[in-house]
Design an enzyme around this catalytic site. Sequence first.
Site, mmCIF file in Angstrom:
data_model
loop_
_atom_site.group_PDB
_atom_site.id
_atom_site.type_symbol
_atom_site.label_atom_id
_atom_site.label_comp_id
_atom_site.label_asym_id
_atom_site.label_seq_id
_atom_site.Cartn_x
_atom_site.Cartn_y
_atom_site.Cartn_z
ATOM 1 N N PRO A 39 5.185 7.120 10.075
ATOM 2 C CA PRO A 39 3.369 7.329 10.460
ATOM 3 C C PRO A 39 3.241 6.758 10.858
ATOM 4 O O PRO A 39 3.374 5.046 11.658
ATOM 5 C CB PRO A 39 3.819 6.470 8.451
ATOM 6 C CG PRO A 39 4.705 5.840 8.408
ATOM 7 C CD PRO A 39 6.518 5.667 9.081
ATOM 8 N N GLY A 40 2.247 7.711 11.249
ATOM 9 C CA GLY A 40 0.472 7.194 11.907
ATOM 10 C C GLY A 40 0.119 5.882 11.073
ATOM 11 O O GLY A 40 0.563 5.118 9.971
ATOM 12 N N TYR A 41 -1.505 5.625 11.536
ATOM 13 C CA TYR A 41 -1.767 5.162 10.411
ATOM 14 C C TYR A 41 -2.483 5.688 9.607
ATOM 15 O O TYR A 41 -3.118 6.354 9.462
ATOM 16 C CB TYR A 41 -2.994 4.725 11.319
ATOM 17 C CG TYR A 41 -3.550 4.194 12.766
ATOM 18 C CD1 TYR A 41 -3.188 2.780 12.470
ATOM 19 C CD2 TYR A 41 -3.243 3.795 13.520
ATOM 20 C CE1 TYR A 41 -2.552 1.617 13.874
ATOM 21 C CE2 TYR A 41 -3.204 3.509 15.244
ATOM 22 C CZ TYR A 41 -2.734 2.386 15.230
ATOM 23 O OH TYR A 41 -2.353 1.746 16.133
ATOM 24 N N ASP B 190 1.312 -9.481 15.566
ATOM 25 C CA ASP B 190 0.589 -8.529 16.364
ATOM 26 C C ASP B 190 -0.150 -9.819 17.268
ATOM 27 O O ASP B 190 -0.386 -10.557 16.935
ATOM 28 C CB ASP B 190 -0.114 -7.697 16.226
ATOM 29 C CG ASP B 190 0.268 -6.489 15.551
ATOM 30 O OD1 ASP B 190 1.635 -6.324 15.153
ATOM 31 O OD2 ASP B 190 -0.584 -4.951 15.424
ATOM 32 N N GLY C 152 0.903 -1.314 -0.591
ATOM 33 C CA GLY C 152 -0.147 0.294 0.259
ATOM 34 C C GLY C 152 0.706 1.143 -0.076
ATOM 35 O O GLY C 152 0.799 2.343 -0.552
ATOM 36 N N TYR D 65 7.525 -5.687 16.858
ATOM 37 C CA TYR D 65 7.106 -4.934 15.492
ATOM 38 C C TYR D 65 7.622 -3.521 15.893
ATOM 39 O O TYR D 65 8.600 -2.406 16.026
ATOM 40 C CB TYR D 65 5.546 -4.491 15.072
ATOM 41 C CG TYR D 65 5.729 -3.166 14.468
ATOM 42 C CD1 TYR D 65 5.561 -3.420 13.093
ATOM 43 C CD2 TYR D 65 4.699 -2.275 14.713
ATOM 44 C CE1 TYR D 65 5.113 -2.973 11.948
ATOM 45 C CE2 TYR D 65 4.418 -1.690 13.528
ATOM 46 C CZ TYR D 65 4.941 -1.182 12.170
ATOM 47 O OH TYR D 65 4.595 -0.258 11.246
HETATM 48 P P1 NDP Z 1 1.799 -3.446 2.974
HETATM 49 O O1 NDP Z 1 1.737 -4.937 4.208
HETATM 50 O O2 NDP Z 1 0.995 -3.328 2.310
HETATM 51 O O3 NDP Z 1 3.121 -4.501 1.652
HETATM 52 C C1 NDP Z 1 3.967 -4.422 3.151
HETATM 53 C C2 NDP Z 1 5.370 -4.724 2.623
HETATM 54 O O4 NDP Z 1 6.712 -5.502 2.417
HETATM 55 C C3 NDP Z 1 4.901 -5.307 0.999
HETATM 56 O O5 NDP Z 1 4.783 -5.304 -0.378
HETATM 57 C C4 NDP Z 1 5.675 -6.777 0.868
HETATM 58 O O6 NDP Z 1 5.942 -7.741 -0.187
HETATM 59 C C5 NDP Z 1 6.857 -6.734 1.302
HETATM 60 N N1 NDP Z 1 8.009 -7.977 2.196
HETATM 61 C C6 NDP Z 1 7.151 -8.211 3.314
HETATM 62 N N2 NDP Z 1 8.004 -9.214 3.458
HETATM 63 C C7 NDP Z 1 8.634 -8.743 2.748
HETATM 64 C C8 NDP Z 1 10.226 -9.981 2.584
HETATM 65 N N3 NDP Z 1 10.416 -10.452 3.694
HETATM 66 N N4 NDP Z 1 11.493 -9.866 1.941
HETATM 67 C C9 NDP Z 1 10.755 -8.888 0.715
HETATM 68 N N5 NDP Z 1 9.263 -7.816 0.689
HETATM 69 C C10 NDP Z 1 8.931 -8.298 1.715
HETATM 70 O O7 NDP Z 1 2.111 -2.880 4.068
HETATM 71 P P2 NDP Z 1 1.857 -1.163 4.030
HETATM 72 O O8 NDP Z 1 2.276 -0.799 2.606
HETATM 73 O O9 NDP Z 1 1.134 -0.230 4.796
HETATM 74 O O10 NDP Z 1 3.447 -0.481 4.998
HETATM 75 C C11 NDP Z 1 4.312 -0.782 4.275
HETATM 76 C C12 NDP Z 1 6.131 -0.088 5.426
HETATM 77 O O11 NDP Z 1 5.212 1.192 6.045
HETATM 78 C C13 NDP Z 1 6.141 -1.447 6.356
HETATM 79 O O12 NDP Z 1 7.640 -1.057 7.281
HETATM 80 C C14 NDP Z 1 4.961 -0.577 7.158
HETATM 81 O O13 NDP Z 1 5.559 -1.352 8.799
HETATM 82 C C15 NDP Z 1 5.310 0.465 7.395
HETATM 83 N N6 NDP Z 1 4.128 1.365 8.035
HETATM 84 C C16 NDP Z 1 2.968 1.316 7.744
HETATM 85 C C17 NDP Z 1 1.730 1.708 7.990
HETATM 86 C C18 NDP Z 1 -0.189 1.854 8.362
HETATM 87 O O14 NDP Z 1 -0.782 2.872 8.781
HETATM 88 N N7 NDP Z 1 0.302 1.000 6.642
HETATM 89 C C19 NDP Z 1 1.801 2.436 9.668
HETATM 90 C C20 NDP Z 1 3.401 2.703 10.078
HETATM 91 C C21 NDP Z 1 4.746 2.450 9.380
HETATM 92 P P3 NDP Z 1 4.988 -8.666 -0.396
HETATM 93 O O15 NDP Z 1 4.054 -8.937 -0.963
HETATM 94 O O16 NDP Z 1 5.746 -9.312 -1.841
HETATM 95 O O17 NDP Z 1 5.561 -10.292 0.325
#
Ligand code: NDP
Length: 246
Positions: A182-184, A93, A13, A152
Site C-alpha cells: 500500500p501507499g499512504y 522513523d 486501521g 522500515y
Molecule cells: P496501525 O498502527 O493502525 O496497526 C498496527 C497493528 O500492528 C496494531 O494492531 C498493533 O497491535 C499491531 N502490532 C504492532 N506491533 C505488534 C507486535 N509486536 N505484536 C503484535 N501486534 C503488533 O497500522 P496500520 O493499520 O496503518 O498498518 C498495518 C500494516 O500496513 C503495517 O504493516 C504497515 O506497515 C502497513 N502499511 C500501512 C500503510 C498506511 O498508510 N497506513 C501504508 C503501507 C503499509 P497493538 O495495537 O495491539 O499493538
Amino acid sequence: MQRIALVTGGMGGLGEAICIKLAALGDKVVTTYSPHNKTAQEWLRKMNDMGFGFKAYACDVSDFDSCKACVELITKDLGPIDVLVNNAGITRDMTFKKMTKADWDAVIHTNLDSTFNMTKQVMDGMTDRGWGRVINISSVNGTKGAFGQTNYAAAKAGMHGFTKSLSLEVAKKGVTVNTISPGYIGTKMVMAIPQEILDSKILPQIPQSRLGKPEEVAGLVAYLASEEAAFVTGANISINGGQHMF
Ligand code: NDP
C-alpha cells in the site's frame, strides 16, 4: 467449509478493515493483539456486538515462541488456519544518523521477523492440506525507499524476497504467497503525520491527490484470499493511487 483467517494486528486501521471484509465473505476471522494492548477486549466486544464473531489472541509477532504458542492455541480452539494475513507492523522513523540499534531491531523484528514467525506456524499445515493463502502487507516504501525509513524500508523490502522465494517452494501444493504494497492509507499510522506535512509533502506525490481507504486494501486482500486468485503467486501488488509504479 468455513475457512479460518488469521489477521495479525487486526485491531489497527488496516487490519480492522481486513477482518471486516473477510468476515463479510464468510470466513471465521481471528486476530492478534500485542500483549500490552489495554483496549483489546473493548475492541472485541464492540466488533462482536456488531455481529462479526471475531476471536482475538494476545501475541507478540516479533517473538517466535509467542507466535508458536498463539497459533497452537488457535488451532486447538478453532482448527487449522487457511488464510494468514501478516499485517502487524510499526514505524520508528528517523534519519540513519539518529537511528539507534534498538530502533532498527524493533522495526526489523516486528515487520520482517514476524512474517517468518507466523508463516512458519501455518505453512506445513497448508501444504499438507493442499490449500492456503499467505498475504504479506508490505509498503510502497519497501520498493521506493523513503527518507527517515532505512529500518522500515529494509523490513518491507525483505517481505518481497520472502514472498517470492516461499511462493516458489509451495507453488505445487495449492498454497499462494503474495505481497501487497500500500501507499499512504488513511489509518492512524498516517494520520499521526502533521496535517501540514500531509498537505505539502505527501498528497502532492499521489496522482489521485488523496489517501487510500483501508477498505480498498481490504478488497485486495479478499481477492488474493479467494479461489479466483489461485494463479496469482509470488506477486507484489501496488495499491497507491499512482504514487509509484514498478
Ligand atoms: P496501525 O498502527 O493502525 O496497526 C498496527 C497493528 O500492528 C496494531 O494492531 C498493533 O497491535 C499491531 N502490532 C504492532 N506491533 C505488534 C507486535 N509486536 N505484536 C503484535 N501486534 C503488533 O497500522 P496500520 O493499520 O496503518 O498498518 C498495518 C500494516 O500496513 C503495517 O504493516 C504497515 O506497515 C502497513 N502499511 C500501512 C500503510 C498506511 O498508510 N497506513 C501504508 C503501507 C503499509 P497493538 O495495537 O495491539 O499493538
